[in-house]
Design a protein around this motif. Structure first.
Motif, PDB file in Angstrom:
ATOM      1  N   ARG A 177       9.912   1.207   2.912  1.00  0.00           N
ATOM      2  CA  ARG A 177      10.404   1.276   1.536  1.00  0.00           C
ATOM      3  C   ARG A 177       9.324   1.769   0.571  1.00  0.00           C
ATOM      4  O   ARG A 177       9.550   2.681  -0.227  1.00  0.00           O
ATOM      5  N   LYS A 189       1.916   7.392  -4.531  1.00  0.00           N
ATOM      6  CA  LYS A 189       1.185   7.331  -3.262  1.00  0.00           C
ATOM      7  C   LYS A 189       1.361   8.655  -2.511  1.00  0.00           C
ATOM      8  O   LYS A 189       2.256   9.435  -2.823  1.00  0.00           O
ATOM      9  N   TRP A 368       1.288  -6.373 -11.126  1.00  0.00           N
ATOM     10  CA  TRP A 368       2.561  -6.464 -10.404  1.00  0.00           C
ATOM     11  C   TRP A 368       2.746  -7.761  -9.606  1.00  0.00           C
ATOM     12  O   TRP A 368       3.828  -8.044  -9.131  1.00  0.00           O
ATOM     13  N   TRP A 450      -3.457 -11.134   3.208  1.00  0.00           N
ATOM     14  CA  TRP A 450      -3.960  -9.831   2.791  1.00  0.00           C
ATOM     15  C   TRP A 450      -4.995 -10.094   1.720  1.00  0.00           C
ATOM     16  O   TRP A 450      -4.635 -10.519   0.641  1.00  0.00           O
TER      17      TRP A 450
HETATM   18  C1  GBH Z   1       1.032  -3.999   0.480  1.00  0.00           C
HETATM   19  O1  GBH Z   1       2.071  -3.369  -0.196  1.00  0.00           O
HETATM   20  C2  GBH Z   1       0.424  -2.963   1.405  1.00  0.00           C
HETATM   21  O2  GBH Z   1       0.995  -3.054   2.683  1.00  0.00           O
HETATM   22  C3  GBH Z   1      -1.080  -3.062   1.489  1.00  0.00           C
HETATM   23  O3  GBH Z   1      -1.578  -1.930   2.128  1.00  0.00           O
HETATM   24  C4  GBH Z   1      -1.652  -3.260   0.116  1.00  0.00           C
HETATM   25  O4  GBH Z   1      -3.043  -3.221   0.112  1.00  0.00           O
HETATM   26  C5  GBH Z   1      -1.155  -4.589  -0.395  1.00  0.00           C
HETATM   27  O5  GBH Z   1       0.230  -4.558  -0.498  1.00  0.00           O
HETATM   28  C6  GBH Z   1      -1.690  -4.960  -1.759  1.00  0.00           C
HETATM   29  O6  GBH Z   1      -1.204  -4.097  -2.746  1.00  0.00           O
HETATM   30  O7  GBH Z   1       3.419   0.319  -9.659  1.00  0.00           O
HETATM   31  O8  GBH Z   1       1.586  -1.177 -10.172  1.00  0.00           O
HETATM   32  O9  GBH Z   1       3.825  -2.018  -9.993  1.00  0.00           O
HETATM   33  C7  GBH Z   1       2.716  -4.115  -1.180  1.00  0.00           C
HETATM   34  C8  GBH Z   1       3.787  -3.214  -1.794  1.00  0.00           C
HETATM   35  C9  GBH Z   1       2.436  -2.450  -3.653  1.00  0.00           C
HETATM   36  C10 GBH Z   1       4.784  -2.265  -3.617  1.00  0.00           C
HETATM   37  C11 GBH Z   1       2.425  -2.310  -5.173  1.00  0.00           C
HETATM   38  C12 GBH Z   1       4.812  -2.183  -5.121  1.00  0.00           C
HETATM   39  C13 GBH Z   1       3.774  -1.620  -7.080  1.00  0.00           C
HETATM   40  C14 GBH Z   1       2.541  -1.254  -7.836  1.00  0.00           C
HETATM   41  N1  GBH Z   1       3.668  -3.059  -3.203  1.00  0.00           N
HETATM   42  N2  GBH Z   1       3.604  -1.600  -5.634  1.00  0.00           N
HETATM   43  S1  GBH Z   1       2.870  -1.011  -9.529  1.00  0.00           S
END
Ligand code: GBH
Length: 511
Positions: A177, A189, A368, A450
């Motif tokens: 996703r 990304k 976030w 994490w």
């Molecule tokens: C995980 O994704 C990843 O698998 C990992 O690699 C990463 O380091 C970890 O999170 C920490 O971020 O546009 O500012 O609102 C989490 C998925 C990442 C999806 C942040 C939503 C929104 C950023 N999320 N994203 S923002």
């Protein structure tokens, strides 16, 4: 449910596995060493404006060279399982599709080192770093065509063959996703594709965000299916491992107590986690998506659906946060629509009464994550309702990521290491998780923080620190223990184990 004051290892089943998680591009560095080929993240991170602090993953944590110390660090934490990813372009650097043996030996050495330390490897095959030669191949175009499926199956098959005698836990993908929506919807990304209307600056490439996130997720699902077929047909009987997928998806609460917002919250959950999981449980994409995205959502053939049905031995779920969802109707052309508007909802950090969903964990410009430990049990119940109690009793869930970033940028090391807020966040999640497993018998078998150490946090670069260990990126990537690591170790280790580990810790800290 009752509030638990203390948290003990014994609040979890004895076989429950605790670990930490990382990903290749975020920690390895050595981007131009060991015969590694480039990936889409090497290109993307070097384009000005794509990473907020201008950093990249060229060196990252230098884990490629420091992996032995890192395994010692893990051992001293008392974890029994480690989730990491393989860099595809370290294994297959170019379109000759010849194995790069230096890359293979790096992972062999890492795996051996982990096993020596009593730590089980849990491998993600794809954590967003597609080999550049596959992105640039005009017949493949990365995840945009079905041409990718055979390449992924070949790569996966090679990994099973090379490492499968020692590795028993395989996840095909991390967060399809996120890679679809952030790579092809808003372009934040790699490969940074987005629609013209969202094109604010030069770092982004023009794409069609009304269709591409759906196409990309569809092809990744098919690639998952193909890889699982390879594993089941040629390796699983001998190697006796399990294969699954890691998904993400926030929990959504209704913005106000109205039927409309309740439906909106449900739709948001379907547009995130069910988008990816429904097909793995033998269903088509959710009805709400068929309705919202109409003919832009690809169709499965019966054969494809049959391949995907039952193609996971476990669910890996990355849990971080929850939001409020509000019903909204977008007044825009179908061609301008994309995943975020198709769901007909806006998301908020506060509800209609102005109450925050949880405590904000990040700095103002990277906010976030809200601390919502109560939402994890809600998601587990939601999964049970949707996919069936009986089915989920035989398909275990692993919380493959949970953690938080520091709430300030550029904090001095001693402040960053005194990370009491991280401890609070992790502890609250674990209390809720332990209690709901006990009360409701969810088949959750593991939990990964994490992350092991501060690393290259994608768009936020090196400033957004998620680690249990601090990494000094300005000075040899030295690692320093944070209070949260001490807390995790204290939680995990029984007394006798602590004594056994003394020697190992002395070795580490006296270096
Ligand atoms: C995980 O994704 C990843 O698998 C990992 O690699 C990463 O380091 C970890 O999170 C920490 O971020 O546009 O500012 O609102 C989490 C998925 C990442 C999806 C942040 C939503 C929104 C950023 N999320 N994203 S923002």
């Amino acid at each position: 449910s009752p509030t638990i004051k203390e948290l003990r290892r014994s609040d979890f089943p004895s076989g429950f596995q605790f670990g930490v998680a990382t990903a290749a591009y975020q920690i390895e560095g050595a981007a131009y060493e060991g015969g590694r080929g480039l990936s889409i993240w090497d290109v993307f991170s070097h384009i000005q404006g794509s990473i907020s602090d201008g950093s990249n993953g060229d060196v990252a944590c230098n884990h490629y060279h420091l992996y032995k110390d890192d395994v010692l660090m893990m051992k001293s934490l008392g974890i029994k399982v480690y989730r990491f990813s393989i860099s595809w372009s370290r294994i297959f650097p170019d379109d000759s599709e010849q194995l790069n043996f230096e890359g293979v030996s790096f992972y062999n050495n890492l795996i051996d080192c982990l096993l020596d330390a009593g730590i089980e490897p849990f491998i993600t095959l794809y954590h967003w770093d597609l080999p550049l030669w596959l992105e640039n191949d005009v017949n493949v175009r990365g995840w945009l065509t079905k041409g990718i499926v055979e390449h992924f199956a070949r790569y996966a098959g090679s990994c099973f063959k090379l490492f499968g005698d020692k590795v028993k836990n395989w996840a095909t993908f991390n967060e399809i996703r996120t890679m679809a929506v952030e790579g092809y919807g808003n372009g934040s990304k790699a490969p940074g594709r987005c629609s013209i209307s969202a094109l604010e600056n030069s770092k982004k490439t023009t794409g069609d965000s009304s269709t591409e996130p759906y196409i990309v997720a569809h092809n990744a699902l098919l690639a998952h299916g193909a890889a699982v077929q390879v594993y089941r047909k040629f390796f699983q009987a001998d190697q006796k491992g399990r294969i699954g997928m890691v998904v993400d998806g926030k929990w959504f609460e209704p913005f106000s107590v109205t039927r409309q917002d309740e439906d909106a919250a449900q739709r948001c959950i379907e547009f995130e986690i069910a988008w990816i999981l429904d097909p793995l449980f033998g269903m088509d994409y959710p009805d709400s998506m068929r309705k919202g995205a109409a003919n832009r959502l690809p169709k499965f053939t019966d054969e494809e659906l049959a391949i995907l049905h039952g193609s996971i031995d476990f669910i890996g779920y990355n849990y971080y946060t929850a939001y409020y969802a509000e019903h909204i109707e977008y007044d825009i052309e179908p061609s301008q629509r994309w995943h975020e508007t198709d769901r007909m909802a806006n998301t908020h950090y506060a509800n209609s009464e102005g109450n925050l969903i949880g405590e904000c964990m990040g700095p103002p410009d990277n906010d976030w994550i809200y601390n919502c430990p109560w939402a994890l049990p809600k998601m587990l119940e939601w999964l049970r309702q949707r996919y069936g109690k009986q089915q989920l009793s035989s398909i275990p869930i692993f919380i493959t990521e949970n953690g938080t970033m520091d709430d300030m940028e550029d904090m001095p090391r001693h402040v960053a290491c005194n990370d009491l807020k991280r401890i609070e966040y992790l502890k609250a999640t674990l209390q809720n998780l332990g209690a709901c497993i006990k009360e409701h018998g969810y088949n959750v078998q593991g939990y990964f923080i994490w992350s092991l150490m501060d690393n290259f946090e994608w768009n936020s670069g090196l400033r957004s620190r998620f680690g249990l260990y601090y990494v000094d990126f300005a000075n040899k990537q030295s690692r320093y223990i944070k209070r949260s690591a001490e807390w995790y170790r204290e939680f995990l280790l029984q007394n006798d184990e602590k004594n056994n580990l003394k020697l190992c810790c002395y070795q580490l800290w006296s270096k």
